[in-house]
Design a protein around this motif. Sequence first.
Motif, PDB file in Angstrom:
ATOM      1  N   GLU A 109      -2.402  -6.802   6.983  1.00 54.76           N
ATOM      2  CA  GLU A 109      -3.620  -7.742   6.198  1.00 54.76           C
ATOM      3  C   GLU A 109      -2.221  -9.004   6.492  1.00 54.76           C
ATOM      4  O   GLU A 109      -1.106  -8.795   6.434  1.00 54.76           O
TER       5      GLU A 109
ATOM      6  N   GLU B 243      -6.022  -0.040  -4.469  1.00 53.65           N
ATOM      7  CA  GLU B 243      -5.042  -0.001  -3.072  1.00 53.65           C
ATOM      8  C   GLU B 243      -3.488   0.163  -2.921  1.00 53.65           C
ATOM      9  O   GLU B 243      -3.083  -0.414  -2.002  1.00 53.65           O
ATOM     10  N   ARG B 244      -3.613  -1.266  -3.840  1.00 48.89           N
ATOM     11  CA  ARG B 244      -1.915  -2.347  -4.329  1.00 48.89           C
ATOM     12  C   ARG B 244      -0.994  -1.322  -5.321  1.00 48.89           C
ATOM     13  O   ARG B 244      -1.057  -1.309  -6.506  1.00 48.89           O
ATOM     14  N   TYR B 245      -0.136  -1.771  -5.041  1.00 45.02           N
ATOM     15  CA  TYR B 245       1.549  -1.003  -5.828  1.00 45.02           C
ATOM     16  C   TYR B 245       2.039  -2.178  -5.968  1.00 45.02           C
ATOM     17  O   TYR B 245       2.315  -2.953  -4.677  1.00 45.02           O
TER      18      TYR B 245
ATOM     19  N   CYS C  43       1.437   0.273   9.884  1.00 43.84           N
ATOM     20  CA  CYS C  43       0.629   0.474   9.070  1.00 43.84           C
ATOM     21  C   CYS C  43      -0.344  -0.223   9.093  1.00 43.84           C
ATOM     22  O   CYS C  43      -0.761  -1.303   9.069  1.00 43.84           O
TER      23      CYS C  43
ATOM     24  N   ARG D 260       0.672  -1.633  -0.113  1.00 42.22           N
ATOM     25  CA  ARG D 260       0.073   0.128   0.062  1.00 42.22           C
ATOM     26  C   ARG D 260       1.020   1.107   0.041  1.00 42.22           C
ATOM     27  O   ARG D 260       2.070   1.376   0.211  1.00 42.22           O
ATOM     28  N   ARG D 261       0.074   2.068  -0.390  1.00 41.32           N
ATOM     29  CA  ARG D 261       0.887   3.707  -0.432  1.00 41.32           C
ATOM     30  C   ARG D 261       1.480   3.913   0.891  1.00 41.32           C
ATOM     31  O   ARG D 261       2.912   4.291   1.362  1.00 41.32           O
ATOM     32  N   ASP D 262       0.266   4.014   1.826  1.00 42.13           N
ATOM     33  CA  ASP D 262       0.994   4.146   3.697  1.00 42.13           C
ATOM     34  C   ASP D 262       2.407   3.599   4.190  1.00 42.13           C
ATOM     35  O   ASP D 262       2.960   3.532   4.051  1.00 42.13           O
ATOM     36  N   GLN D 263       1.883   2.099   3.046  1.00 43.06           N
ATOM     37  CA  GLN D 263       3.474   1.581   3.641  1.00 43.06           C
ATOM     38  C   GLN D 263       4.500   1.922   3.268  1.00 43.06           C
ATOM     39  O   GLN D 263       5.649   1.708   3.678  1.00 43.06           O
TER      40      GLN D 263
ATOM     41  N   ASP E 232       0.452  -8.822   4.114  1.00 45.51           N
ATOM     42  CA  ASP E 232       1.705  -7.803   4.545  1.00 45.51           C
ATOM     43  C   ASP E 232       2.923  -8.747   5.827  1.00 45.51           C
ATOM     44  O   ASP E 232       3.580  -8.687   5.748  1.00 45.51           O
TER      45      ASP E 232
ATOM     46  N   ARG F  88       0.698   0.754 -10.482  1.00 46.28           N
ATOM     47  CA  ARG F  88      -0.704   0.310  -9.377  1.00 46.28           C
ATOM     48  C   ARG F  88      -0.955  -1.225 -10.046  1.00 46.28           C
ATOM     49  O   ARG F  88      -1.585  -1.150 -11.600  1.00 46.28           O
TER      50      ARG F  88
END
Length: 243
Positions: free
Chosen positions: A179, A140-142, A175, A105-108, A182, A136
């Motif tokens: 999940e 919400e995932r890259y 973060c 994710r972007r926040d990670q 992760d 992308r």
Amino acid sequence: MVKAPPLVAPEIIEIATRMGCADQTIAERWAPLVAAQTSGHPQLVHAQLIALRHKNWPDVSVDEFTETNRAVQEARDRKQILLADLGSDETEMLTRLSALFGPFRRDQALATAQQLERIVKATAAFERLHGPWIERIAPERYQLSPLLGPSLLSALTAERSKAVRVAAVEAVLSCKPVEATDAAGALLNVVLGQASAYGPPLMLQFLQVPKEHAAGLHAHLVWAPFMFTDGQPVFPGWPAVDF
């Protein structure tokens, strides 16, 4: 020339078998790891399996998993030449993101910039990298371009590589929500980074997964038993985590 979908573990097993891997168990052990190393990129999967065939299909081990693969590296060289055009912030961001297994994710991604030496302009660096270097793959995932993969880590010293892996674990844990996919990637970094103390909090993440998602969790952790190939504990000092 053609955008091919990433190869998944059953397809990699079939390819390995066709390439001469007579031991089905070896093929099944390597398949999820090859998928993790290459993001399923067909060109890189092929290069990795050729290298394993040259070694007569060795059993899985930490050393085999982390060894730099010349064939895969050669396949990535053309893409990596362009790294010289990037600034130091962008290069450091890519190096840290290369330690994250699987989609992130972007926040990670931004959290990795707060570890070790802080990347001050991390948000701007991430936006500049999005496109040619960071793809992308879901809302919400890259993921990093598969032609980069973990190769940036191979240029680091062993100690720096371990530090980057530990930083990736800390970023993921910072973060929420964490999940299962992760946590599974973070656990692999714990093993490769020899950071046993992070095992218990990650195991707690797995224990909180509802029963109906157990099969999915197993798929994320299918590599784990094969790290016990030499009979030594993977998490020294934490026998319950090993169990």
